[in-house]
Enzyme design. Sequence first.
Site, mmCIF file in Angstrom:
data_model
loop_
_atom_site.group_PDB
_atom_site.id
_atom_site.type_symbol
_atom_site.label_atom_id
_atom_site.label_comp_id
_atom_site.label_asym_id
_atom_site.label_seq_id
_atom_site.Cartn_x
_atom_site.Cartn_y
_atom_site.Cartn_z
ATOM 1 N N ASN A 150 -14.933 -21.156 33.634
ATOM 2 C CA ASN A 150 -14.024 -22.179 33.093
ATOM 3 C C ASN A 150 -13.776 -21.335 31.574
ATOM 4 O O ASN A 150 -14.465 -21.102 30.867
ATOM 5 C CB ASN A 150 -14.463 -23.312 32.502
ATOM 6 C CG ASN A 150 -13.871 -24.290 31.941
ATOM 7 O OD1 ASN A 150 -12.558 -23.851 31.313
ATOM 8 N ND2 ASN A 150 -14.204 -25.280 31.047
ATOM 9 N N GLU A 173 -15.045 -31.325 26.613
ATOM 10 C CA GLU A 173 -14.196 -30.815 25.212
ATOM 11 C C GLU A 173 -13.015 -31.785 25.537
ATOM 12 O O GLU A 173 -12.578 -31.977 24.340
ATOM 13 C CB GLU A 173 -14.083 -29.413 25.526
ATOM 14 C CG GLU A 173 -15.177 -28.604 24.858
ATOM 15 C CD GLU A 173 -15.266 -27.249 25.663
ATOM 16 O OE1 GLU A 173 -14.336 -26.626 26.403
ATOM 17 O OE2 GLU A 173 -16.525 -26.656 25.630
ATOM 18 N N LYS A 229 -11.802 -21.828 29.186
ATOM 19 C CA LYS A 229 -11.431 -22.488 28.338
ATOM 20 C C LYS A 229 -10.026 -21.945 27.551
ATOM 21 O O LYS A 229 -9.134 -21.666 28.107
ATOM 22 C CB LYS A 229 -12.395 -22.788 27.089
ATOM 23 C CG LYS A 229 -13.502 -23.139 27.917
ATOM 24 C CD LYS A 229 -14.771 -23.329 27.215
ATOM 25 C CE LYS A 229 -16.090 -24.151 28.092
ATOM 26 N NZ LYS A 229 -17.008 -24.519 27.233
ATOM 27 N N GLU A 259 -22.548 -31.312 33.262
ATOM 28 C CA GLU A 259 -22.409 -30.559 32.161
ATOM 29 C C GLU A 259 -23.137 -31.165 31.063
ATOM 30 O O GLU A 259 -22.450 -31.875 30.438
ATOM 31 C CB GLU A 259 -21.369 -29.910 31.778
ATOM 32 C CG GLU A 259 -20.725 -29.093 32.862
ATOM 33 C CD GLU A 259 -19.829 -28.134 32.425
ATOM 34 O OE1 GLU A 259 -19.793 -26.732 32.648
ATOM 35 O OE2 GLU A 259 -18.502 -28.618 31.508
ATOM 36 N N SER A 297 -24.323 -23.181 29.412
ATOM 37 C CA SER A 297 -25.020 -21.882 29.080
ATOM 38 C C SER A 297 -25.721 -21.071 30.351
ATOM 39 O O SER A 297 -27.160 -20.680 30.350
ATOM 40 C CB SER A 297 -26.277 -22.038 28.175
ATOM 41 O OG SER A 297 -25.835 -22.643 26.979
ATOM 42 N N HIS A 320 -13.414 -32.342 31.389
ATOM 43 C CA HIS A 320 -14.424 -31.641 30.788
ATOM 44 C C HIS A 320 -14.849 -32.520 29.721
ATOM 45 O O HIS A 320 -14.012 -32.879 28.705
ATOM 46 C CB HIS A 320 -13.772 -30.288 30.547
ATOM 47 C CG HIS A 320 -14.807 -29.134 30.134
ATOM 48 N ND1 HIS A 320 -15.281 -29.144 28.654
ATOM 49 C CD2 HIS A 320 -15.616 -28.391 30.597
ATOM 50 C CE1 HIS A 320 -16.322 -28.187 28.612
ATOM 51 N NE2 HIS A 320 -16.422 -27.506 29.812
ATOM 52 N N GLY A 374 -22.233 -23.859 25.294
ATOM 53 C CA GLY A 374 -21.937 -23.078 24.437
ATOM 54 C C GLY A 374 -23.056 -22.835 23.317
ATOM 55 O O GLY A 374 -22.578 -22.248 22.530
#
Length: 246
Positions: A9, A93, A11, A162, A208, A91, A168
């Site tokens: 991904n 985010e 992003k 996730e 990660s 996702h 991250g």
Amino acid sequence: MRKSIIIGNWKMNKLSKEAIDFVKAVDGNLHDGADFGIAPTYTALAAAREHASNLIVAAQNVHYQPSGAYTGEISIEMLKELNVEWVILGHSERRQYFNETDAEINKKVKACLEHGLTPIVCVGELLEEFEAGKTEEVVRRQVHDCLVGVEGNVQSIVVAYEPVWAIGTGKSATVEIAQNTCALVRDELKKVFNEEVAEAIRIQYGGSVKPSNIKEYMAQPDIDGALIGGASLKVDSFLEIVEAVK
Ligand code: 13P
């Protein structure tokens, strides 16, 4: 037997030219041991799709309406015009920064299956939910609410677990946490669909993941792949991951 699936991904990273360079370097160096793919930004999708023969090319979002007054949105048909047949949905985010809800994700999953797009549906708990021992409750609710009432080729759906605290941060979930949560995702899939569908659906871990830890995750019975952010951006690191899952 579920085939492993590894998706990068990207992003909000990479211009079209960078996507092309990446695809040229990676596309011929894959193997049949897993499905591999990338999710570039909308503006780099066409270029990536054009140059990829083996890599899956996925969008990072799509709207559930076919057309209309939805400024800034992209429809399923628009993705299909580019021969893009996969999409990441929900996702964390998008949930955190763009207020996406399980109900909206549910509409998107339904629209995707109706129109032949394969969704990668993301779930995962926030740090405070993890610390409060609410992982199971949150993840079961997300799986249920995102997938309830979905019909069609439901076996093709991919679910990505996730944990938000692992994205991250470099603090990946322990293999035990990742496996246990992916197992309860599968258990919830049994309730939403049935045992056969739950056994067919591929579940990824994300957060990660890197070349040095991917093998451990992939060795777990309920982890069928990975959704990878940072470590998917560089050709070398992507190819190390490809090698690691051979
Ligand atoms: P990182 O691999 O950078 O932690 O990102 C995970 C992720 O959000 C993939 O969708």
